[in-house]
Every structure is written in C-alpha cells, then in structure tokens.
Scaffold this motif. Structure first.
Motif, short mmCIF file in Angstrom:
data_model
loop_
_atom_site.label_atom_id
_atom_site.label_comp_id
_atom_site.label_asym_id
_atom_site.label_seq_id
_atom_site.Cartn_x
_atom_site.Cartn_y
_atom_site.Cartn_z
N SER A 351 32.59 -42.25 -6.67
CA SER A 351 31.40 -41.96 -7.47
C SER A 351 30.16 -41.80 -6.59
N LEU A 352 29.19 -41.12 -7.12
CA LEU A 352 27.88 -41.03 -6.48
C LEU A 352 27.06 -42.21 -7.00
N ALA A 353 26.78 -43.16 -6.11
CA ALA A 353 26.06 -44.38 -6.55
C ALA A 353 24.56 -44.11 -6.66
N LYS A 354 23.91 -44.90 -7.48
CA LYS A 354 22.46 -44.72 -7.68
C LYS A 354 21.70 -44.84 -6.35
N GLU A 355 22.09 -45.82 -5.53
CA GLU A 355 21.37 -46.04 -4.27
C GLU A 355 21.48 -44.80 -3.38
N THR A 356 22.69 -44.22 -3.32
CA THR A 356 22.88 -43.02 -2.49
C THR A 356 22.05 -41.88 -3.04
N TYR A 357 22.07 -41.72 -4.35
CA TYR A 357 21.33 -40.61 -4.96
C TYR A 357 19.84 -40.75 -4.68
N LEU A 358 19.32 -41.97 -4.80
CA LEU A 358 17.87 -42.16 -4.68
C LEU A 358 17.36 -41.85 -3.27
N LYS A 359 18.26 -41.90 -2.27
CA LYS A 359 17.82 -41.61 -0.90
C LYS A 359 17.37 -40.17 -0.76
N SER A 360 18.12 -39.21 -1.38
CA SER A 360 17.77 -37.81 -1.17
C SER A 360 17.55 -37.05 -2.49
N GLU A 361 17.85 -37.69 -3.61
CA GLU A 361 17.81 -37.04 -4.93
C GLU A 361 18.56 -35.71 -4.91
N HIS A 362 19.77 -35.79 -4.39
CA HIS A 362 20.59 -34.57 -4.26
C HIS A 362 22.05 -34.94 -4.53
N VAL A 363 22.76 -34.06 -5.24
CA VAL A 363 24.17 -34.33 -5.53
C VAL A 363 25.02 -33.55 -4.52
N PRO A 364 25.84 -34.23 -3.71
CA PRO A 364 26.68 -33.50 -2.75
C PRO A 364 27.57 -32.49 -3.47
N ASP A 365 27.71 -31.31 -2.87
CA ASP A 365 28.44 -30.22 -3.52
C ASP A 365 29.48 -29.66 -2.56
N TRP A 366 30.66 -29.32 -3.07
CA TRP A 366 31.70 -28.81 -2.18
C TRP A 366 31.28 -27.50 -1.51
N SER A 367 30.40 -26.73 -2.21
CA SER A 367 30.04 -25.41 -1.68
C SER A 367 28.85 -25.48 -0.72
N ASN A 368 28.29 -26.65 -0.51
CA ASN A 368 27.12 -26.78 0.34
C ASN A 368 27.54 -27.27 1.73
N LEU A 369 27.32 -26.42 2.73
CA LEU A 369 27.77 -26.75 4.09
C LEU A 369 27.13 -28.05 4.59
N CYS A 370 25.87 -28.26 4.21
CA CYS A 370 25.17 -29.48 4.68
C CYS A 370 25.91 -30.74 4.23
N ASP A 371 26.59 -30.68 3.08
CA ASP A 371 27.28 -31.86 2.57
C ASP A 371 28.68 -32.00 3.14
N ASN A 372 29.16 -30.96 3.83
CA ASN A 372 30.56 -30.97 4.24
C ASN A 372 30.78 -30.90 5.74
N ARG A 373 29.71 -31.10 6.52
CA ARG A 373 29.86 -31.13 7.98
C ARG A 373 30.58 -32.41 8.38
N PRO A 374 31.49 -32.32 9.34
CA PRO A 374 32.09 -33.56 9.84
C PRO A 374 30.98 -34.45 10.38
N THR A 375 31.11 -35.74 10.24
CA THR A 375 30.03 -36.64 10.67
C THR A 375 29.74 -36.45 12.16
N GLY A 376 28.49 -36.43 12.49
CA GLY A 376 28.10 -36.30 13.89
C GLY A 376 27.69 -34.88 14.25
N SER A 377 28.10 -33.85 13.49
CA SER A 377 27.77 -32.48 13.88
C SER A 377 26.46 -32.03 13.24
#
Ligand SMILES: Nc1ncnc2c1ncn2[C@@H]1O[C@H](COP(=O)(O)OP(=O)(O)OP(=O)(O)O)[C@@H](O)[C@H]1O
Ligand SMILES: [Mg+2]
Length: 377
Positions: A351-377
């Motif tokens: 789930s997308l937790a409230k705390e995570t959402y409040l940091k950026s007010e953005h819902v991660p999306d499969w089609s958004n490259l920014c949300d799907n980069r391997p960590t560190g890149s």
C-alpha cells in the motif's frame, strides 16, 4: 505477532471500484459489495445531480470526489474513513489526474492511513486463483482486453475500443427514434432497462444469415415496455432486441470488432503464450452479463481462426477457445478481487502509506520513469 493477526485486529479495509457508470463499494474479505450505486454525485453547493467524471477542472473533480466519498462513507458504509486502509481498483491506462486527485482527497481530506491501487484486469483474474488468462472487461464507457501470463500483465498487448454499455444505449436510442418513439421517453435509465430486460446477443449462424442472405431470418417477438413515469408504452421490435449488440461484432477493415480485438491482443503476445491464452478467456464487467455473448464470441473467434488467413497464418495447431466461469457476478468480479487482495498481507506490504504520500504528494505510477528507476540511479 504473526502478520495475519495484526490484519485481523484492524478495522476492515474499504474496497472501492469506481467505474464510469457504477461504483462498487464494500469491505475486504466479504463475498460481495455492500452496495453497487450509480457513479453520480449530488453537489452540496448547488444540489445538482451529475456524473462524477463530468468535470472541467481538477478542482471541480476534487470537490465532486469529496461529496461522492462523503455519501459512500456516511450514508452507505456508515464508517469513518479516518485512519482506515483502502483498496482502490483502477484502470491501468486511466488518466493520471484521476488517481492523483483521488489520493489527494483520501489522504488530505479524509485522512486515511493507506491506499492500495490494484489494476482491474489482474485483480479480476486473481478471484480464480489462476495465473494466466485473457481478461476482457466490458464496462460502460469501453471494452478493454489485457492478457495476463503467469501473473504478469502484458501491457504491450493491451487493446481497447469504445463499445461498452453507452454505445449499446446509443444504438437502442437510434433504432427507437427511427421507429418513431419520442425522444423525451428515452432517458438513460429507460434505455438501460430496455437493454438489460429485452436485448440479447444473437447466434453466429443467425448473424451470418442476416449479413449474407437476401431473406433475413424471422425476428424474435417484439416486447411492450411500459414507461411508468410517463404513462407510455414503448414497443421494442424483435429486430432491435436481436441486433443492438451487433455493433460489437461488425466486421471492418481495421479489425476492431470484439473477436478481432481479443485475437489481435493474443497475437501481440509471444508464440509460447498464445495457446495458454486461447484456452483461458475471462469475461468481466457488467456488459459481459448479456445472454449469448460467450457462445457468440467463441463461435466468431473459432470461425476467424479457420477462415481468416491473417489469423490462420499466425496461429498454429488445433486451437479451441475456452472460457472461465467467473466467481460471483461479472459486474463486481474486479471488486471481489480487490476484496480478496485486501484480506492478504499485500495490504501491509504494497500500500501507499499516508507518511510516504505526504512527503511528495505524488502517487507512484508504473508508467512514470522517475518512480521506476533502480535505487541509486
Ligand atoms: N445483466 C446485464 N445485461 C446486460 N448489461 C448489463 C447487465 N448488468 C449490467 N449491465 C451493464 O453493464 C454496464 C456497467 O458495467 P460495469 O459496472 O462493469 O461498468 P463500469 O465499471 O461502471 O464502467 P467502466 O468499466 O467502463 O468504467 C452498464 O452499461 C449496464 O447496463
Ligand atoms: Mg469497470
């Protein structure tokens, strides 16, 4: 403490499937929604009733969602959404603004604790506990086809077309206006009632006879439909009852009728997946509940495999289309999948937790490259 114990002790999460025409709502681990209601909102400001997704600006959508969800929580479910977990069934190719606004309303206005977005096709299939199928969702605004193989959606093979409940209503209206029925009798609810009570999908043989033969087959008997509000009777001709669903099967050069859509979607998957997909078709969505659809589709697709060289050259071996029997009614199969999913530990881990959402007010999306980069890149 084992994870299932913590799940059991909490308030049951709410499951929402907000469709264009109907919203299914209820709690996880229940066998059916508490209510299936029209996706319409009565605005608190003006008292006007309108469709939820009729909006011009994002702010308008936001306000409508607030009013709509308020009705759901305090009139139908009779629970407070505060600190509650949610499962929301969504269309994978639905507009981003919808999920973003829904998340904003849930987290910032209703203060919910987490939201798990689940894709409609995959979650509908999860009700059968099988990993592979072509899932066909026939809703109100559109019909969409998504192959799922080993639990993975084949996004590149997704297909959709505009024929759904609304296109059938438009066809019934057209035929009735031609037959001389007054326009003011033909409201959406009358058209829907005529469709559900009197119309059906005719057989492949009869449709072929209608296309090819000089003398069309004898139509089924007509029906008198009483419009009680207007004290009027609409005569629904037998031909209308039999032919309105033909818009889903009309042959065209674009190969975009429903049987073609399913076949092309399977063709967009790799060779080794095709046989498994042909043998597992799942029809969901309210539109698939019409009489005769499954057998007509099977006959049409079997015919195309044998007779259409485009498919004959691409599909190999003896193939037999097979359909799954859905669990429950097709119009809430996806909701049921959401209700099952919400009763597992996925609701804790995905789930997308409230705390995570409040940091950026953005819902991660499969089609958004920014949300799907391997960590560190
Ligand atoms: N028994 C039935 N026979 C034929 N059509 C039906 C039946 N029951 C429901 N429908 C139709 O199904 C449609 C609604 O289906 P569903 O609830 O899956 O749509 P939705 O989720 O609101 O729409 P969408 O998925 O396009 O957003 C309506 O057009 C309704 O008339
Ligand atoms: Mg739907």
């Amino acid at each position: 403490m084992p994870i299932y114990e913590s799940v059991m002790q909490e308030k049951p999460p709410i499951v929402l499937d907000i469709g264009t025409a109907y919203t299914k709502l209820g709690f996880t681990a229940e066998a059916s929604p508490r209510k299936i209601m029209p996706t319409e909102v009565v605005l608190t400001t003006t008292g006007i009733r309108k469709r939820l997704f009729d909006y011009d600006t994002t702010e308008e959508l936001h306000d409508q969602l607030v009013d709509f969800l308020q009705t759901i929580f305090f009139k139908h479910l009779l629970v407070s959404p505060k600190e509650r977990k949610f499962v929301v069934v969504e269309n994978v190719f639905g507009p981003t603004v919808l999920r973003e606004t829904l998340a904003r309303v849930l987290f910032l206005h209703f203060d919910v604790s987490s939201v798990l977005f689940v894709p409609v096709h995959l979650i509908a299939l999860s009700t059968l506990a099988v990993p592979t199928a072509v899932v066909v969702d026939i809703g109100y605004s559109e019909t969409s086809v998504m192959p799922v193989y080993s639990g993975v959606q084949i996004m590149s093979a997704f297909k959709d077309q505009s024929y759904g409940g609304s296109a059938i209503h438009a066809e019934i209206r057209r035929q009735l206006l031609e037959a001389g029925i007054k326009d003011d009798l033909l409201t959406e609810s009358v058209l829907e009632d005529i469709k559900v009570r009197t119309c059906f999908v005719t057989t492949f043989e009869r449709s072929q006879a209608r296309i090819k033969d000089q003398a069309p087959p004898t139509p089924p008997p007509g029906v008198d439909y009483i419009v009680s509000d207007h004290d009027a009777v609409i005569h629904v001709p037998g031909t209308l009852r039999e032919t309105v669903y033909e818009i889903m099967f009309e042959p065209s050069n674009e190969r975009d009728s429903l049987p073609h859509l399913i076949l092309r979607s399977i063709l967009d998957c790799t060779l080794d997946m095709r046989r498994a997909l042909v043998e597992s078709v799942l029809l969901v969505g309210g539109g698939s509940m019409v009489q005769g659809l499954q057998s007509r589709l099977r006959d049409e697709m079997q015919h195309l495999l044998a007779e259409d060289s485009f498919y004959a050259n691409r599909f190999h071996g003896q193939l037999q289309f097979k359909f799954f029997n859905p669990i429950g009614k097709q119009n809430f199969t996806a909701w049921l999948g959401g209700a099952l999913c919400g009763a597992t530990d996925l609701i804790q881990t995905r789930s997308l937790a409230k705390e995570t959402y409040l940091k950026s007010e953005h819902v991660p999306d499969w089609s958004n490259l920014c949300d799907n980069r391997p960590t560190g890149s």
